[in-house]
Design an enzyme around this catalytic site. Sequence first.
Site, PDB file in Angstrom:
ATOM      1  N   LYS A  22      69.282  20.183  40.147  1.00  0.00           N
ATOM      2  CA  LYS A  22      69.953  20.411  41.443  1.00  0.00           C
ATOM      3  C   LYS A  22      70.648  19.137  41.906  1.00  0.00           C
ATOM      4  CE  LYS A  22      67.463  19.969  45.395  1.00  0.00           C
ATOM      5  NZ  LYS A  22      68.013  19.071  46.428  1.00  0.00           N
ATOM      6  N   ASN A  23      69.920  18.029  41.886  1.00  0.00           N
ATOM      7  CA  ASN A  23      70.477  16.804  42.472  1.00  0.00           C
ATOM      8  C   ASN A  23      71.573  16.185  41.617  1.00  0.00           C
ATOM      9  OD1 ASN A  23      68.893  17.175  44.646  1.00  0.00           O
ATOM     10  ND2 ASN A  23      67.401  15.569  44.167  1.00  0.00           N
ATOM     11  N   ARG A  97      72.736  18.742  53.288  1.00  0.00           N
ATOM     12  CA  ARG A  97      73.180  17.370  53.491  1.00  0.00           C
ATOM     13  C   ARG A  97      74.093  16.883  52.372  1.00  0.00           C
ATOM     14  NH1 ARG A  97      71.034  14.203  56.844  1.00  0.00           N
ATOM     15  NH2 ARG A  97      71.619  12.522  55.431  1.00  0.00           N
TER      16      ARG A  97
HETATM   17  N1  EPU Z   1      69.981   5.390  53.479  1.00  0.00           N
HETATM   18  C1  EPU Z   1      70.560   4.584  54.419  1.00  0.00           C
HETATM   19  N2  EPU Z   1      71.909   4.696  54.628  1.00  0.00           N
HETATM   20  C2  EPU Z   1      72.692   5.567  53.934  1.00  0.00           C
HETATM   21  C3  EPU Z   1      72.090   6.379  52.955  1.00  0.00           C
HETATM   22  C4  EPU Z   1      70.728   6.270  52.738  1.00  0.00           C
HETATM   23  O1  EPU Z   1      69.895   3.789  55.054  1.00  0.00           O
HETATM   24  O2  EPU Z   1      73.906   5.610  54.167  1.00  0.00           O
HETATM   25  C5  EPU Z   1      68.531   5.293  53.239  1.00  0.00           C
HETATM   26  C6  EPU Z   1      67.801   6.627  53.426  1.00  0.00           C
HETATM   27  O3  EPU Z   1      67.463   6.843  54.786  1.00  0.00           O
HETATM   28  C7  EPU Z   1      66.596   6.464  52.537  1.00  0.00           C
HETATM   29  C8  EPU Z   1      67.160   5.656  51.372  1.00  0.00           C
HETATM   30  O4  EPU Z   1      68.341   5.036  51.864  1.00  0.00           O
HETATM   31  O5  EPU Z   1      65.614   5.719  53.173  1.00  0.00           O
HETATM   32  C9  EPU Z   1      67.469   6.477  50.158  1.00  0.00           C
HETATM   33  O6  EPU Z   1      68.258   7.606  50.493  1.00  0.00           O
HETATM   34  P1  EPU Z   1      69.379   8.164  49.514  1.00  0.00           P
HETATM   35  O7  EPU Z   1      70.721   7.969  50.120  1.00  0.00           O
HETATM   36  O8  EPU Z   1      69.160   7.606  48.159  1.00  0.00           O
HETATM   37  O9  EPU Z   1      69.045   9.717  49.534  1.00  0.00           O
HETATM   38  P2  EPU Z   1      70.110  10.845  49.266  1.00  0.00           P
HETATM   39  O10 EPU Z   1      71.102  10.352  48.289  1.00  0.00           O
HETATM   40  O11 EPU Z   1      70.600  11.402  50.553  1.00  0.00           O
HETATM   41  C10 EPU Z   1      68.971  11.943  47.186  1.00  0.00           C
HETATM   42  C11 EPU Z   1      68.340  13.254  46.848  1.00  0.00           C
HETATM   43  C12 EPU Z   1      67.016  13.392  47.575  1.00  0.00           C
HETATM   44  C13 EPU Z   1      66.112  12.240  47.153  1.00  0.00           C
HETATM   45  C14 EPU Z   1      66.811  10.902  47.468  1.00  0.00           C
HETATM   46  C15 EPU Z   1      66.022   9.692  47.003  1.00  0.00           C
HETATM   47  C16 EPU Z   1      70.215  14.726  46.451  1.00  0.00           C
HETATM   48  C17 EPU Z   1      71.009  15.915  46.849  1.00  0.00           C
HETATM   49  N3  EPU Z   1      69.232  14.347  47.246  1.00  0.00           N
HETATM   50  O12 EPU Z   1      69.196  11.969  48.601  1.00  0.00           O
HETATM   51  O13 EPU Z   1      66.452  14.621  47.108  1.00  0.00           O
HETATM   52  O14 EPU Z   1      64.891  12.308  47.837  1.00  0.00           O
HETATM   53  O15 EPU Z   1      68.094  10.869  46.820  1.00  0.00           O
HETATM   54  O16 EPU Z   1      65.794   9.744  45.648  1.00  0.00           O
HETATM   55  O17 EPU Z   1      70.459  14.147  45.407  1.00  0.00           O
HETATM   56  C18 EPU Z   1      65.075  16.507  47.205  1.00  0.00           C
HETATM   57  O18 EPU Z   1      65.618  16.900  46.150  1.00  0.00           O
HETATM   58  O19 EPU Z   1      64.035  17.037  47.662  1.00  0.00           O
HETATM   59  C19 EPU Z   1      65.678  15.389  47.938  1.00  0.00           C
HETATM   60  C20 EPU Z   1      65.420  15.145  49.212  1.00  0.00           C
END
Ligand code: EPU
Length: 452
Positions: A22-23, A97
């Site tokens: 998915k991711n 998101r």
């Molecule tokens: N963060 C910031 N600023 C930003 C973006 C992120 O401070 O602009 C912080 C977040 O708050 C968090 C950390 O950085 O503390 C990591 O967040 P990240 O941006 O890596 O998360 P994401 O890219 O939004 C993806 C996955 C998540 C997974 C996270 C971490 C997808 C669609 N989602 O989210 O997956 O937990 O990376 O590995 O790829 C899930 O599948 O259940 C899920 C939540």
Amino acid sequence: METFVIEGGRRLTGRVRVNGSKNAALPLAATVLLTDEEVTLRGVPELADLKNMYRLLSELGCDRLSEPPTGEPGVIKFRADPKGNSHARYDIVKTMRASICTLGPMLARRGYARVSMPGGCSIGDRPVDLHVRGMQALGAEITLDGGDIIAKAPAGGLRGSTMFLGGAFGSTVLGTANVMSAATLAKGVTIIESAACEPEIVDLANMLNAMGARVRGAGSPRVIIEGVKELSGTDYTVMPDRIEAGTFVLAAAITNGDVIVENCPIDSLLCFIDKLSAMGIHVTPVPSAPGVPAGVDPLRACVRVTCDRTLKPVEVTTQPHPGFPTDLQAQLMATLTLADGNSVITERIFPERFLHVAELSRMGAKLYRQGPTVIISGVKKLIGAPVMASDLRASACLVMAGLAAEGTTIIHRVYHLDRGYERMEDRLKCLGASIQRIDDKDLPKSSQLSEG
Ligand code: EPU
């Protein structure tokens, strides 16, 4: 609303195949916005989040060229109209998101993007400041209007630059994906320092390169992108889902089962497998078919999961890849509730991602939370209970607890689970689980959810 009813206490045995990730698939799907040519994705799981992504892409002028039921299962074909609408509206973004992944590709190809800002969610605040900073570093002008991020490329298009993309919690996965995708069409060279190293980023870089991009270093903290004039279409197969694989491995372990997990990306799960081995859970590559040596392709291996009779406690801290993944924290916690001794889990990516703690406690788990840390004091057994799913991975954790518990567990709001696991109950049934999906209103009155 749909509910799972699980009769616990059955050992899982047999074979299960891991689906496409998915991711990985979500940002891969958004790359269609970078080209006018046809893009085909294979091995795409059928999930609510992906359906929302297709809906969004179609609003953004991308025609879906293969629609079920005529299309091949798991194969998605798209072609984007570069003059299509460039506004990702709140009503879709709020359901998913990952809609933010369309920002970079639209900005790079169309010079303009308007994407509603995703709000917080049940696992924490989830800001997007790093995505915005990355686009600004490429020369984009960013403004906020009515809750939307409005991004405009400078005259002459985005410009490559060197940037640091780390934040207070380390690297960002979707932020790296967004900036990397945008930089493929920028003029000159972009260097992303503190890039996310997750395998899904490597998958995206591989797909972008197959479209004619020049991306190097993906999977390391420094990614270098040499901009090109245009990208072409491609035909690409999504990597297997490491989180789904890890969930099945732990489902086998929590029931003291013996399961073969096919299409398992062991290469992406080394820290996870190492922790499991310390607990007495053995994940061993086996031949996928007669005559095929074990572990030939570490991205698509076949593994056997077995475990010692008594699980040992461990101490785990979630970290960006290659550390222990936050997306397996809840499922690990369910398993550790039955270990012989005290375990400690510290959540360093999303420090509030503990909605499953209260629900596991209702099933007899002994958990003590202090800020981002939970101490898990192993118990002899879990006891079935009605519980509430609150987010995707917390739901998976409750399913696992239900499989191991004595008696009946009723899990409400399983739509959270459907966002990330395709037909989870059917696949668990094939492994010998007793699990039924039923409508909440078909439950006895005393087990139904009353609103409010
Ligand atoms: N963060 C910031 N600023 C930003 C973006 C992120 O401070 O602009 C912080 C977040 O708050 C968090 C950390 O950085 O503390 C990591 O967040 P990240 O941006 O890596 O998360 P994401 O890219 O939004 C993806 C996955 C998540 C997974 C996270 C971490 C997808 C669609 N989602 O989210 O997956 O937990 O990376 O590995 O790829 C899930 O599948 O259940 C899920 C939540």
